[in-house]
Design a protein around this motif. Structure first.
Motif, PDB file in Angstrom:
ATOM      1  N   LEU A  83      39.811  44.033  35.724  1.00 40.35           N
ATOM      2  CA  LEU A  83      38.547  44.259  36.141  1.00 40.35           C
ATOM      3  C   LEU A  83      37.332  43.154  35.606  1.00 40.35           C
ATOM      4  CD1 LEU A  83      38.335  48.174  35.923  1.00 40.35           C
ATOM      5  CD2 LEU A  83      38.732  46.828  37.781  1.00 40.35           C
ATOM      6  N   SER A  84      36.569  42.917  36.657  1.00 42.89           N
ATOM      7  CA  SER A  84      35.501  42.209  36.043  1.00 42.89           C
ATOM      8  C   SER A  84      34.258  42.261  36.852  1.00 42.89           C
ATOM      9  CB  SER A  84      35.803  40.523  36.447  1.00 42.89           C
ATOM     10  OG  SER A  84      36.039  40.305  37.835  1.00 42.89           O
ATOM     11  N   GLY A  85      33.161  42.119  36.236  1.00 44.37           N
ATOM     12  CA  GLY A  85      31.867  42.474  36.970  1.00 44.37           C
ATOM     13  C   GLY A  85      30.826  41.432  36.434  1.00 44.37           C
ATOM     14  N   ALA A  86      30.137  41.174  37.367  1.00 47.31           N
ATOM     15  CA  ALA A  86      29.357  39.962  37.708  1.00 47.31           C
ATOM     16  C   ALA A  86      27.595  40.368  37.529  1.00 47.31           C
ATOM     17  CB  ALA A  86      29.474  39.174  39.076  1.00 47.31           C
ATOM     18  N   TYR A  87      26.860  39.321  37.383  1.00 52.27           N
ATOM     19  CA  TYR A  87      25.566  39.592  37.188  1.00 52.27           C
ATOM     20  C   TYR A  87      24.869  39.911  38.538  1.00 52.27           C
ATOM     21  CZ  TYR A  87      24.944  37.605  32.500  1.00 52.27           C
ATOM     22  OH  TYR A  87      24.850  37.498  31.156  1.00 52.27           O
ATOM     23  N   ASP A  88      25.426  39.580  39.609  1.00 45.65           N
ATOM     24  CA  ASP A  88      24.770  40.181  41.017  1.00 45.65           C
ATOM     25  C   ASP A  88      25.370  41.572  41.198  1.00 45.65           C
ATOM     26  OD1 ASP A  88      27.520  40.007  41.480  1.00 45.65           O
ATOM     27  OD2 ASP A  88      27.316  38.500  43.295  1.00 45.65           O
ATOM     28  N   GLY A  89      26.010  42.342  40.316  1.00 54.04           N
ATOM     29  CA  GLY A  89      26.360  43.834  40.748  1.00 54.04           C
ATOM     30  C   GLY A  89      27.642  43.992  41.383  1.00 54.04           C
ATOM     31  N   GLU A  90      28.555  42.952  41.803  1.00 49.70           N
ATOM     32  CA  GLU A  90      29.685  43.131  42.319  1.00 49.70           C
ATOM     33  C   GLU A  90      30.762  43.426  41.176  1.00 49.70           C
ATOM     34  OE1 GLU A  90      32.344  40.487  45.467  1.00 49.70           O
ATOM     35  OE2 GLU A  90      31.616  39.460  43.749  1.00 49.70           O
ATOM     36  N   VAL A  91      31.854  44.098  41.467  1.00 52.33           N
ATOM     37  CA  VAL A  91      32.977  44.294  40.666  1.00 52.33           C
ATOM     38  C   VAL A  91      34.206  43.880  41.430  1.00 52.33           C
ATOM     39  CG1 VAL A  91      34.221  46.249  39.675  1.00 52.33           C
ATOM     40  CG2 VAL A  91      32.034  46.128  39.298  1.00 52.33           C
ATOM     41  N   ARG A  92      35.136  43.360  40.759  1.00 51.58           N
ATOM     42  CA  ARG A  92      36.336  42.708  41.355  1.00 51.58           C
ATOM     43  C   ARG A  92      37.520  43.304  40.577  1.00 51.58           C
ATOM     44  NH1 ARG A  92      36.564  38.281  45.191  1.00 51.58           N
ATOM     45  NH2 ARG A  92      34.243  37.934  46.073  1.00 51.58           N
ATOM     46  N   ILE A  93      38.782  43.854  41.374  1.00 50.34           N
ATOM     47  CA  ILE A  93      39.931  43.952  40.849  1.00 50.34           C
ATOM     48  C   ILE A  93      40.707  42.847  41.146  1.00 50.34           C
ATOM     49  CG2 ILE A  93      41.691  45.820  40.655  1.00 50.34           C
ATOM     50  CD1 ILE A  93      39.872  47.746  41.756  1.00 50.34           C
ATOM     51  N   TRP A  94      41.688  42.303  40.173  1.00 47.99           N
ATOM     52  CA  TRP A  94      42.422  41.171  40.141  1.00 47.99           C
ATOM     53  C   TRP A  94      43.723  41.314  39.945  1.00 47.99           C
ATOM     54  CZ3 TRP A  94      39.788  36.661  41.683  1.00 47.99           C
ATOM     55  CH2 TRP A  94      38.163  36.686  41.588  1.00 47.99           C
ATOM     56  N   ASN A  95      44.840  40.584  40.776  1.00 49.27           N
ATOM     57  CA  ASN A  95      46.251  40.360  40.487  1.00 49.27           C
ATOM     58  C   ASN A  95      46.420  39.322  39.779  1.00 49.27           C
ATOM     59  OD1 ASN A  95      48.890  40.247  40.621  1.00 49.27           O
ATOM     60  ND2 ASN A  95      48.935  41.598  42.300  1.00 49.27           N
ATOM     61  N   LEU A  96      46.715  39.517  38.506  1.00 51.69           N
ATOM     62  CA  LEU A  96      46.902  38.106  37.476  1.00 51.69           C
ATOM     63  C   LEU A  96      47.741  37.453  38.050  1.00 51.69           C
ATOM     64  CD1 LEU A  96      45.827  39.396  33.952  1.00 51.69           C
ATOM     65  CD2 LEU A  96      44.444  37.772  35.547  1.00 51.69           C
ATOM     66  N   PRO A  97      49.200  37.903  38.023  1.00 48.39           N
ATOM     67  CA  PRO A  97      50.423  36.802  38.435  1.00 48.39           C
ATOM     68  C   PRO A  97      50.001  36.178  39.670  1.00 48.39           C
ATOM     69  CG  PRO A  97      51.127  39.008  37.878  1.00 48.39           C
ATOM     70  CD  PRO A  97      49.579  39.139  38.054  1.00 48.39           C
ATOM     71  N   GLN A  98      49.602  36.857  40.595  1.00 45.54           N
ATOM     72  CA  GLN A  98      49.214  35.866  42.022  1.00 45.54           C
ATOM     73  C   GLN A  98      47.979  35.389  42.097  1.00 45.54           C
ATOM     74  OE1 GLN A  98      49.930  38.948  45.181  1.00 45.54           O
ATOM     75  NE2 GLN A  98      51.873  39.474  44.323  1.00 45.54           N
ATOM     76  N   ARG A  99      47.093  35.924  41.094  1.00 46.68           N
ATOM     77  CA  ARG A  99      45.770  35.072  40.955  1.00 46.68           C
ATOM     78  C   ARG A  99      44.981  35.545  42.327  1.00 46.68           C
ATOM     79  NH1 ARG A  99      47.330  29.079  38.752  1.00 46.68           N
ATOM     80  NH2 ARG A  99      49.083  29.876  37.680  1.00 46.68           N
ATOM     81  N   THR A 100      44.838  36.583  42.741  1.00 46.49           N
ATOM     82  CA  THR A 100      44.157  37.155  43.944  1.00 46.49           C
ATOM     83  C   THR A 100      43.320  38.225  43.805  1.00 46.49           C
ATOM     84  OG1 THR A 100      46.186  38.318  44.573  1.00 46.49           O
ATOM     85  CG2 THR A 100      46.029  36.157  45.594  1.00 46.49           C
ATOM     86  N   CYS A 101      42.406  38.289  44.368  1.00 47.40           N
ATOM     87  CA  CYS A 101      41.297  39.495  44.144  1.00 47.40           C
ATOM     88  C   CYS A 101      41.932  40.394  45.418  1.00 47.40           C
ATOM     89  CB  CYS A 101      40.059  39.022  44.593  1.00 47.40           C
ATOM     90  SG  CYS A 101      38.903  40.333  44.675  1.00 47.40           S
ATOM     91  N   GLU A 102      42.141  41.823  44.612  1.00 48.17           N
ATOM     92  CA  GLU A 102      42.688  42.889  45.463  1.00 48.17           C
ATOM     93  C   GLU A 102      41.698  43.585  46.000  1.00 48.17           C
ATOM     94  OE1 GLU A 102      46.174  44.240  45.050  1.00 48.17           O
ATOM     95  OE2 GLU A 102      46.557  42.217  44.652  1.00 48.17           O
ATOM     96  N   ARG A 103      40.594  43.808  45.497  1.00 53.68           N
ATOM     97  CA  ARG A 103      39.539  44.587  46.097  1.00 53.68           C
ATOM     98  C   ARG A 103      37.998  43.951  45.472  1.00 53.68           C
ATOM     99  NH1 ARG A 103      39.196  50.533  44.443  1.00 53.68           N
ATOM    100  NH2 ARG A 103      37.216  51.238  44.582  1.00 53.68           N
ATOM    101  N   SER A 104      37.150  44.073  46.192  1.00 53.14           N
ATOM    102  CA  SER A 104      35.772  43.583  45.727  1.00 53.14           C
ATOM    103  C   SER A 104      34.588  44.623  46.178  1.00 53.14           C
ATOM    104  CB  SER A 104      35.351  42.171  45.948  1.00 53.14           C
ATOM    105  OG  SER A 104      35.182  42.047  47.293  1.00 53.14           O
ATOM    106  N   PHE A 105      33.658  44.970  45.408  1.00 47.18           N
ATOM    107  CA  PHE A 105      32.650  45.633  46.009  1.00 47.18           C
ATOM    108  C   PHE A 105      31.127  45.638  45.187  1.00 47.18           C
ATOM    109  CE2 PHE A 105      35.324  48.201  43.353  1.00 47.18           C
ATOM    110  CZ  PHE A 105      34.318  48.958  42.489  1.00 47.18           C
ATOM    111  N   LEU A 106      30.157  45.986  45.918  1.00 44.06           N
ATOM    112  CA  LEU A 106      28.961  45.954  45.115  1.00 44.06           C
ATOM    113  C   LEU A 106      28.942  47.321  44.368  1.00 44.06           C
ATOM    114  CD1 LEU A 106      26.500  44.090  44.849  1.00 44.06           C
ATOM    115  CD2 LEU A 106      25.416  45.477  46.436  1.00 44.06           C
ATOM    116  N   ALA A 107      28.760  47.428  43.060  1.00 42.73           N
ATOM    117  CA  ALA A 107      28.499  48.500  42.269  1.00 42.73           C
ATOM    118  C   ALA A 107      27.456  48.838  41.669  1.00 42.73           C
ATOM    119  CB  ALA A 107      29.611  48.472  41.077  1.00 42.73           C
ATOM    120  N   HIS A 108      26.474  47.823  41.590  1.00 44.67           N
ATOM    121  CA  HIS A 108      25.270  48.216  40.832  1.00 44.67           C
ATOM    122  C   HIS A 108      23.994  47.500  41.464  1.00 44.67           C
ATOM    123  CE1 HIS A 108      26.656  51.090  37.882  1.00 44.67           C
ATOM    124  NE2 HIS A 108      27.631  50.496  37.894  1.00 44.67           N
ATOM    125  N   ASP A 109      22.999  47.729  41.415  1.00 45.65           N
ATOM    126  CA  ASP A 109      21.765  46.886  41.616  1.00 45.65           C
ATOM    127  C   ASP A 109      21.258  46.209  40.430  1.00 45.65           C
ATOM    128  OD1 ASP A 109      21.608  47.703  44.315  1.00 45.65           O
ATOM    129  OD2 ASP A 109      20.298  49.461  43.792  1.00 45.65           O
TER     130      ASP A 109
END
Length: 447
Positions: A83-109
């Protein structure tokens, strides 16, 4: 009547395949091998040289964030989920072996300040600058767009939130900010509040062994220990400069390491907080994050000097340094639960995956390869103190700005030591006491 028969085992002289080397019988009598030590030294030298030749730690990166990575979290049971969160409020769920983003959404303001998995691994909690605590589903079966993702539960906090940590097995989690709050998953009000006259706390961690113990880094340069069974805080140690992050040793209940603004990392024993057990020096700018390996023998740190360093717990200098031209200031580092990989997040919106041992071969190893590597490791350990082997083993290429800063810091330290030594020589006996490197960075211990 006794009959003596010559017997030969085919395994001792036949090759497994045509491409295999021929098996030669050997007599291991030391008197027949007078030059064994010089031969082994040459092999150790070759092994350490090959280590540096094959040292290619960078594996790949995860792209997709539109702003700097602010926080990351490991899945407690699955190696492939991140799981990773960013400064713009977005959260992403990653699949590490395939190096792909499984899901992303705006979690916070605003900035995502912290992410923590629940022990069930089916949900995770995020906190942000908008003073909200949100619980989300961790499954990636249904791929949603950013607008469609809704949290399971939203708690509005009365205070600013800067950090979160979850209990290893119980349904409790703790947040820090203006004060330290202890929460229960089923309640929207904090169960307990801890205060110790501090403006704000910016990092908090549950102990993985003694699970009722908490530690927090405060803005007044102190590290505070809390016991969830008590009413108030236990003890705190005040440093000369602020600690940014801290991490508990997963194998020792009483040991933790903090990443400080003064370019160093400090390993403490909670039973004796007056002086750190060890001071780890090599970074040339503020250390931003630290995380232990699952073995508890090593930890990784990230810094504003755009480099990642791996330290052994009982040593003051790093055994490895990782850097790339594009990598900017580090905001977070993690050590994977299989002890093989390191994950780093940085200012330029990338998450990078590295090998924990730079020259380690990835993939399945044949028995003969394993034996050869084991033999090489034994030789390197045997001849580790030899000057040539030691020089090759510790030599690293670092960016120019790091190299110049290290030289400058070395001069400053030498100048300070020389000045103290001269004052001690020309002063009355005992007027200028000798202060060790471990003691000089701690101001006070309070209970």
């Amino acid at each position: 009547m006794k009959v003596k028969v010559l017997s030969r085992n085919p395994d001792e002289y036949l090759r497994e395949t045509k491409r295999d080397i021929h098996k030669v019988p050997r007599n291991y009598d030391p008197s027949l091998h007078p030059f064994e030590a010089p031969r082994e030294y040459t092999r150790a030298l070759n092994a350490i040289k090959l280590d540096r030749v094959f040292a290619k730690p960078f594996i790949g990166n995860l792209e997709g964030h539109k702003d700097s990575v602010s926080c990351m979290s490991k899945h407690p049971g699955r190696l492939q989920v991140l799981l990773s969160g960013a400064y713009d409020g977005e959260v992403r769920i990653w699949n590490l072996p395939q190096r792909t983003c499984e899901r992303s959404f705006l979690a916070h303001d605003g900035i995502v300040r912290g992410i923590a998995f629940l022990p069930s691994s089916e949900q995770f909690i995020t906190i942000g600058d908008d003073k909200t605590i949100k619980v989300w589903k961790a499954d990636t079966d249904d791929c949603h767009d950013g607008e469609e993702d809704e949290p399971i539960n939203t708690i509005i906090s009365k205070t600013i939130l800067t950090g979160i940590t979850h209990h290893k097995s119980e349904p409790y989690f703790a947040t820090c900010g203006e004060v330290c709050h202890l929460w229960e998953e089923t309640r929207n009000e904090p169960v307990r509040t801890f205060k110790w006259g501090v403006d704000s706390l910016h990092d908090i961690k549950y102990n993985l062994v003694q699970t009722n113990l908490l530690a927090a880094c405060a803005s007044d340069r102190s590290i505070i220990l809390y016991d969830t069974r008590e009413v108030g805080p236990l003890r705190r140690v005040v440093m000369k400069l602020r600690a940014n992050k801290m991490s508990w040793n997963p194998m020792e209940a009483f040991t933790f390491t903090c990443a400080s603004e003064d370019y160093n990392l400090y390993t403490f024993d909670t039973r004796k907080l007056k002086t750190p057990v060890n001071v780890h020096m090599d970074h040339v700018e503020a250390v931003t994050d630290v995380d232990y390996s699952p073995t508890g023998r090593e930890f990784v740190s990230g810094s504003y000097d755009k480099s990642i360093r791996i330290f052994e717990v009982n040593k003051g200098h790093s055994r490895e340094v990782y850097h790339t031209k594009r990598m900017q200031r580090l905001t977070g580092v993690l050590w994977s639960l299989d002890n093989k990989y390191i994950i780093s997040g940085s200012d330029e919106m990338n998450i990078r995956v590295w090998k924990a041992r730079a020259s380690e071969k990835l993939g399945v190893l044949k028995p003969r390869e394993k034996a050869a590597l084991k033999y090489s490791e034994a030789l390197k350990e045997k001849f580790a103190s030899h000057p040539q082997v030691r020089r090759i083993a510790r030599h690293r290429q670092v960016p120019k700005h790091v190299h110049n800063a290290q030289a400058e810091l070395r001069k400053i330290r030498e100048k300070t030591k020389r000045k103290e030594s001269n004052r001690r020589i020309h002063s009355r006996k005992g007027a200028v006491p000798f202060i060790s490197e471990r003691k000089r960075h701690v101001v006070a211990e309070r209970q």
